[in-house]
Enzyme design. Structure first.
Site, PDB file in Angstrom:
ATOM      1  N   ALA A 208       0.848  -1.209   0.000  1.00  0.00           N
ATOM      2  CA  ALA A 208       0.000   0.000   0.000  1.00  0.00           C
ATOM      3  C   ALA A 208       0.875   1.248   0.000  1.00  0.00           C
ATOM      4  O   ALA A 208       2.105   1.166  -0.064  1.00  0.00           O
ATOM      5  CB  ALA A 208      -0.913  -0.022   1.228  1.00  0.00           C
ATOM      6  N   ASN A 209       0.221   2.436   0.057  1.00  0.00           N
ATOM      7  CA  ASN A 209       0.976   3.685   0.212  1.00  0.00           C
ATOM      8  C   ASN A 209       0.214   4.579   1.159  1.00  0.00           C
ATOM      9  O   ASN A 209      -0.852   4.233   1.643  1.00  0.00           O
ATOM     10  CB  ASN A 209       1.198   4.350  -1.156  1.00  0.00           C
ATOM     11  CG  ASN A 209      -0.107   4.738  -1.835  1.00  0.00           C
ATOM     12  OD1 ASN A 209      -0.869   5.544  -1.294  1.00  0.00           O
ATOM     13  ND2 ASN A 209      -0.392   4.130  -2.977  1.00  0.00           N
ATOM     14  N   ARG A 210       0.759   5.784   1.412  1.00  0.00           N
ATOM     15  CA  ARG A 210       0.258   6.611   2.510  1.00  0.00           C
ATOM     16  C   ARG A 210      -0.862   7.567   2.091  1.00  0.00           C
ATOM     17  O   ARG A 210      -1.256   8.430   2.868  1.00  0.00           O
ATOM     18  CB  ARG A 210       1.414   7.414   3.120  1.00  0.00           C
ATOM     19  CG  ARG A 210       2.433   6.550   3.852  1.00  0.00           C
ATOM     20  CD  ARG A 210       3.511   7.392   4.538  1.00  0.00           C
ATOM     21  NE  ARG A 210       4.400   6.550   5.328  1.00  0.00           N
ATOM     22  CZ  ARG A 210       5.377   5.822   4.814  1.00  0.00           C
ATOM     23  NH1 ARG A 210       5.602   5.871   3.491  1.00  0.00           N
ATOM     24  NH2 ARG A 210       6.141   5.037   5.560  1.00  0.00           N
ATOM     25  N   SER A 211      -1.401   7.422   0.897  1.00  0.00           N
ATOM     26  CA  SER A 211      -2.458   8.349   0.483  1.00  0.00           C
ATOM     27  C   SER A 211      -3.729   8.170   1.318  1.00  0.00           C
ATOM     28  O   SER A 211      -4.238   7.065   1.469  1.00  0.00           O
ATOM     29  CB  SER A 211      -2.799   8.117  -0.999  1.00  0.00           C
ATOM     30  OG  SER A 211      -3.950   8.853  -1.352  1.00  0.00           O
TER      31      SER A 211
END
Ligand code: PMT
Length: 404
Positions: A208-211
């Site tokens: 995943a990513n931090r958005s």
């Protein structure tokens, strides 16, 4: 500047249990820069005191039609000087009196005397909301051009639940923005993507990513406030902006499918989502066990959704990308702008303080193929969204002029 700044808004409060929410509505309107003139009916004063509302509005609460301390002609002054009237909550009694033109108190006199737009926000028990007289009153008021913010379903007074609950303060504010706004996206179909995609490793783990989705939601909110029909393809569950349809997705593949099925019929597409560039080439169906040792994860590239949209962009569509960079911001963003056949790219230096992922603020550079870069300094994400939408409106106008 937002649509409510400097506007004189009469906030009418009538006698329902939801009257306490009028205080939050008033606070949000004042925070948005409006000048709020509160008017309470006698019944409203059975539910909330005027002190709090007077403190949070821009003027003391008005209640009196006779011997009014502010003006000798209250029955017309407040209506004539209003840019907008919002009645929240609006009881069945208020709707009936307003429909009949029965000006028996300060609020109904103000409603009858105004030429400004009016928004009513009904709130009552389900049986009352569904009663033919109330349905008929609402239909008649709508036919006269009165804006109605539909009640929601949920918990009501007395432990009941059902339709009739006052709309949220955020929805009421969005309705006011829409009524007072430039409405310069009226008739436009807009698709926005938001949030970070999650690419499965196994049944419980993801890449995943931090958005957080905040910037995409802000763009969707602003587009709706400008009159557009907005669909938000989202990987996160932030509160749904008023008037926006949310389509939940998780992976890059799901996001691609959801956007591509709508792209041919969209006037504007804004890709604010943080789409994973890579995903595990295969995802285990169950949960990978620790005792089986450390797994090796082989990654593969995901489809570039934006590049695909650019390659198949219908004539007249405005295609907007975002660029998350940590160096050579303008050069890297401009390269994406050209390579992906975009009309606009919104570049943000996600390594900078309070910029980009998860923050409530952002700072961006707007790049168009045939214009100088425009820098938007650190601001709330909704203000950044407003700058993006303003540019989209400009592009649409120039495209239209080109056609004419
Ligand atoms: O969501 P927030 O917490 O509010 O944070 C906002 C944000 C930082 C996520 C947002 O402002 C932002 O920069 N979004 C784009 C993030 C990103 O994926 O940028 P990128 O430079 O890697 O991708 C460029 C563009 O291609 C983006 O429009 C992206 O949606 C798109 N893309 C990327 C990869 C891919 N496989 N398909 C795509 O369509």
């Amino acid at each position: 500047m937002n649509a409510l700044a400097g506007k004189r808004i009469v906030l009418g409060v009538t006698g329902g249990i939801a009257a306490y929410k009028a205080i939050e509505v008033s606070r949000r309107l004042v925070d948005a820069g409006a000048h709020v003139v509160p008017i309470m009916t006698d019944a409203a004063q059975q539910f909330i005191g005027s002190t709090t509302l007077s403190a949070l509005a821009s003027e003391p609460v008005q209640t009196e039609l006779w011997d009014n301390a502010t003006t000798p002609i209250p029955h017309t002054k407040f209506g004539q000087t209003a840019d907008l009237i919002v009645v929240a909550p609006a009881t069945a009694k208020l709707l009936a009196a307003y429909r009949m033109g029965y000006s028996h108190d300060l609020l109904t006199n103000t409603l009858i005397a105004t030429r400004a737009p009016v928004i009513v926000c009904p709130a009552m028990h389900t049986e009352m909301w569904e009663h033919p007289s109330v349905v008929d009153n609402i239909d008649t008021l709508r036919a006269r051009g009165v804006h109605v913010v539909e009640p929601e379903s949920g918990r009501l007074a007395g432990g009941d639940s059902g339709a009739g609950r006052l709309a949220s303060p955020a929805s009421i504010l969005a309705a006011a923005e829409r009524v007072l706004g430039p409405n310069d996206l009226a008739g436009a179909t807009v698709v926005v993507s938001a949030g970070g995609t999650r690419e499965p490793i196994d049944a419980v783990r993801v890449v995943a990513n931090r958005s957080s989705g905040k910037q995409g939601y802000a763009v969707a909110e602003e587009a709706a406030a400008r009159g557009a029909t907005v669909t938000l393809i989202s990987t996160v569950a932030l509160p749904t902006p008023h008037g926006v349809t949310v389509v939940p997705v998780e992976t890059a593949a799901e996001m691609q499918a959801a956007i591509e099925e709508r792209s041919a019929s969209s006037d504007v597409i804004v890709m604010a989502a943080a789409v994973a560039d890579f995903r595990p080439s295969s995802a285990a169906s169950g949960k990978i066990k620790k005792q089986d040792g450390v797994p090796e994860i082989v990654l593969e590239p995901t489809p570039d959704i934006l590049a695909g949209l650019g390659a198949n962009k219908p004539a007249g569509q405005v295609l907007v990308g975002f660029a998350a960079e940590t160096n050579d911001l303008v050069a890297n963003a401009r390269s994406k702008l050209i390579r992906k056949n975009l009309d606009l790219i919104v570049a943000n230096d996600v390594g900078a303080d309070r910029v980009g992922f998860a923050h409530d603020t952002n700072a961006v550079t707007l790049l168009r193929p045939d214009a100088k870069p425009v820098e938007i300094d650190l601001a709330a994400k909704r203000d950044v969204a407003r700058a993006v939408i303003n540019t989209i409106v400009e592009i649409r106008a120039s495209t239209q002029t080109g056609k004419d």
